[in-house]
Design a protein around this motif. Structure first.
Motif, PDB file in Angstrom:
ATOM      1  N   MET A 116      -5.701 -16.347   2.158  1.00  0.00           N
ATOM      2  CA  MET A 116      -6.263 -15.030   1.911  1.00  0.00           C
ATOM      3  C   MET A 116      -5.392 -14.299   0.894  1.00  0.00           C
ATOM      4  O   MET A 116      -4.169 -14.365   0.933  1.00  0.00           O
ATOM      5  CB  MET A 116      -6.330 -14.239   3.216  1.00  0.00           C
ATOM      6  N   ALA A 117      -6.046 -13.578  -0.015  1.00  0.00           N
ATOM      7  CA  ALA A 117      -5.319 -12.837  -1.043  1.00  0.00           C
ATOM      8  C   ALA A 117      -4.516 -11.706  -0.409  1.00  0.00           C
ATOM      9  O   ALA A 117      -4.927 -11.132   0.598  1.00  0.00           O
ATOM     10  CB  ALA A 117      -6.300 -12.263  -2.061  1.00  0.00           C
ATOM     11  N   GLU A 118      -3.394 -11.411  -1.017  1.00  0.00           N
ATOM     12  CA  GLU A 118      -2.585 -10.291  -0.552  1.00  0.00           C
ATOM     13  C   GLU A 118      -3.344  -8.994  -0.822  1.00  0.00           C
ATOM     14  O   GLU A 118      -4.020  -8.857  -1.836  1.00  0.00           O
ATOM     15  CB  GLU A 118      -1.245 -10.272  -1.288  1.00  0.00           C
ATOM     16  N   LEU A 119      -3.254  -8.051   0.112  1.00  0.00           N
ATOM     17  CA  LEU A 119      -3.936  -6.771  -0.033  1.00  0.00           C
ATOM     18  C   LEU A 119      -2.952  -5.693  -0.451  1.00  0.00           C
ATOM     19  O   LEU A 119      -1.767  -5.756  -0.135  1.00  0.00           O
ATOM     20  CB  LEU A 119      -4.606  -6.378   1.283  1.00  0.00           C
ATOM     21  N   MET A 120      -3.484  -4.682  -1.162  1.00  0.00           N
ATOM     22  CA  MET A 120      -2.647  -3.570  -1.619  1.00  0.00           C
ATOM     23  C   MET A 120      -3.468  -2.291  -1.645  1.00  0.00           C
ATOM     24  O   MET A 120      -4.697  -2.320  -1.674  1.00  0.00           O
ATOM     25  CB  MET A 120      -2.121  -3.840  -3.021  1.00  0.00           C
ATOM     26  N   CYS A 121      -2.772  -1.164  -1.627  1.00  0.00           N
ATOM     27  CA  CYS A 121      -3.413   0.125  -1.832  1.00  0.00           C
ATOM     28  C   CYS A 121      -3.791   0.202  -3.312  1.00  0.00           C
ATOM     29  O   CYS A 121      -2.945  -0.043  -4.172  1.00  0.00           O
ATOM     30  CB  CYS A 121      -2.459   1.263  -1.476  1.00  0.00           C
ATOM     31  N   PRO A 122      -5.044   0.522  -3.642  1.00  0.00           N
ATOM     32  CA  PRO A 122      -5.434   0.570  -5.042  1.00  0.00           C
ATOM     33  C   PRO A 122      -4.787   1.718  -5.812  1.00  0.00           C
ATOM     34  O   PRO A 122      -4.790   1.723  -7.023  1.00  0.00           O
ATOM     35  CB  PRO A 122      -6.954   0.757  -4.987  1.00  0.00           C
ATOM     36  N   GLN A 123      -4.186   2.654  -5.087  1.00  0.00           N
ATOM     37  CA  GLN A 123      -3.583   3.798  -5.754  1.00  0.00           C
ATOM     38  C   GLN A 123      -2.076   3.647  -5.936  1.00  0.00           C
ATOM     39  O   GLN A 123      -1.573   3.741  -7.035  1.00  0.00           O
ATOM     40  CB  GLN A 123      -3.893   5.053  -4.960  1.00  0.00           C
ATOM     41  N   CYS A 124      -1.339   3.369  -4.860  1.00  0.00           N
ATOM     42  CA  CYS A 124       0.127   3.315  -4.959  1.00  0.00           C
ATOM     43  C   CYS A 124       0.669   1.884  -5.003  1.00  0.00           C
ATOM     44  O   CYS A 124       1.875   1.697  -5.108  1.00  0.00           O
ATOM     45  CB  CYS A 124       0.774   4.108  -3.826  1.00  0.00           C
ATOM     46  N   GLN A 125      -0.221   0.893  -4.859  1.00  0.00           N
ATOM     47  CA  GLN A 125       0.138  -0.514  -4.965  1.00  0.00           C
ATOM     48  C   GLN A 125       0.935  -1.056  -3.781  1.00  0.00           C
ATOM     49  O   GLN A 125       1.462  -2.159  -3.825  1.00  0.00           O
ATOM     50  CB  GLN A 125       0.931  -0.801  -6.262  1.00  0.00           C
ATOM     51  N   ARG A 126       1.061  -0.283  -2.679  1.00  0.00           N
ATOM     52  CA  ARG A 126       1.801  -0.722  -1.507  1.00  0.00           C
ATOM     53  C   ARG A 126       1.078  -1.894  -0.856  1.00  0.00           C
ATOM     54  O   ARG A 126      -0.137  -1.915  -0.739  1.00  0.00           O
ATOM     55  CB  ARG A 126       1.914   0.439  -0.513  1.00  0.00           C
ATOM     56  N   SER A 127       1.827  -2.917  -0.418  1.00  0.00           N
ATOM     57  CA  SER A 127       1.236  -4.047   0.302  1.00  0.00           C
ATOM     58  C   SER A 127       0.685  -3.574   1.635  1.00  0.00           C
ATOM     59  O   SER A 127       1.292  -2.741   2.310  1.00  0.00           O
ATOM     60  CB  SER A 127       2.282  -5.137   0.543  1.00  0.00           C
ATOM     61  N   MET A 128      -0.492  -4.114   2.010  1.00  0.00           N
ATOM     62  CA  MET A 128      -1.166  -3.665   3.224  1.00  0.00           C
ATOM     63  C   MET A 128      -1.753  -4.849   3.973  1.00  0.00           C
ATOM     64  O   MET A 128      -1.892  -5.938   3.425  1.00  0.00           O
ATOM     65  CB  MET A 128      -2.276  -2.666   2.862  1.00  0.00           C
ATOM     66  N   GLN A 129      -2.123  -4.609   5.219  1.00  0.00           N
ATOM     67  CA  GLN A 129      -2.755  -5.606   6.073  1.00  0.00           C
ATOM     68  C   GLN A 129      -4.251  -5.304   6.180  1.00  0.00           C
ATOM     69  O   GLN A 129      -4.666  -4.160   6.015  1.00  0.00           O
ATOM     70  CB  GLN A 129      -2.123  -5.577   7.476  1.00  0.00           C
ATOM     71  N   PRO A 130      -5.089  -6.308   6.503  1.00  0.00           N
ATOM     72  CA  PRO A 130      -6.520  -6.058   6.673  1.00  0.00           C
ATOM     73  C   PRO A 130      -6.761  -4.970   7.731  1.00  0.00           C
ATOM     74  O   PRO A 130      -6.096  -4.930   8.754  1.00  0.00           O
ATOM     75  CB  PRO A 130      -7.069  -7.406   7.152  1.00  0.00           C
ATOM     76  N   GLY A 131      -7.688  -4.069   7.438  1.00  0.00           N
ATOM     77  CA  GLY A 131      -8.034  -3.000   8.369  1.00  0.00           C
ATOM     78  C   GLY A 131      -7.101  -1.807   8.335  1.00  0.00           C
ATOM     79  O   GLY A 131      -7.384  -0.772   8.936  1.00  0.00           O
ATOM     80  N   GLU A 132      -5.980  -1.930   7.650  1.00  0.00           N
ATOM     81  CA  GLU A 132      -4.999  -0.846   7.552  1.00  0.00           C
ATOM     82  C   GLU A 132      -5.466   0.169   6.511  1.00  0.00           C
ATOM     83  O   GLU A 132      -6.164  -0.165   5.559  1.00  0.00           O
ATOM     84  CB  GLU A 132      -3.645  -1.443   7.135  1.00  0.00           C
TER      85      GLU A 132
END
Length: 174
Positions: free
Chosen positions: A1-17
């Protein structure tokens, strides 16, 4: 699964977060494209998940999304009555007929809510948030989801309810 990030601040995130800072759901982090030259020195983060510069706005600006080095310092909003400025660290500009520095100018816009929307600079980019207005906030004709921040790009047309419009100016990108 691709790594997720906040589209605004670029912080790494988890699914559903939801991002604790920007209150936005995550998007897949873009994969670097082989053969692309490294991006020039960055003027700030780019909120476009498909950023051709790997998430960093070059100092010279980005021709693809219109973001510019100016965005890190502010943006201009071109209203029918003139220009309003947004600046990084300057707080939010509330749009509404009450509790707004624009309230007197908006007296003739009866379909704009008392507390309609807010605009601010977040992570170096201009952002609009509809505050649950009755008649909606639109970006380029598309109604945005209330209370969900929407990143703006150079030239975007904002519409508050039916009659009030503004255009985002991030300065020259060339």
């Amino acid at each position: 699964m691709a790594e997720l990030m906040c589209p605004q601040c670029q912080r790494s995130m988890q699914p559903g977060e939801v991002c604790e800072t920007c209150f936005i759901s995550p998007v897949p982090r873009p994969e670097p494209v082989a053969g692309n030259a490294p991006a020039p020195a960055s003027a700030g983060p780019c909120a476009d998940p498909d950023c051709v510069n790997g998430g960093s706005v070059p100092a010279s600006g980005c021709g693809a999304c219109g973001a510019s080095a100016r965005a890190a310092g502010g943006a201009k909003l071109l209203f029918p009555w003139g220009v309003e400025e947004l600046s990084a660290g300057g707080g939010a500009l509330r749009i509404g007929r009450e509790d707004s520095p624009l309230a007197i100018r908006l007296a003739d816009y009866g379909n704009v809510s008392r507390r309609h929307a807010e605009l601010m600079i977040s992570a170096g980019m201009p952002v609009v948030v509809d505050l649950g207005s009755a008649n909606g906030t639109f970006v380029n004709g598309e109604r945005i989801v209330p209370r969900e921040p929407r990143v703006l790009r150079h030239g975007d047309n904002l519409q508050f309810a039916r009659d009030l419009q503004a255009t985002i100016d991030l300065g020259s990108t060339r």
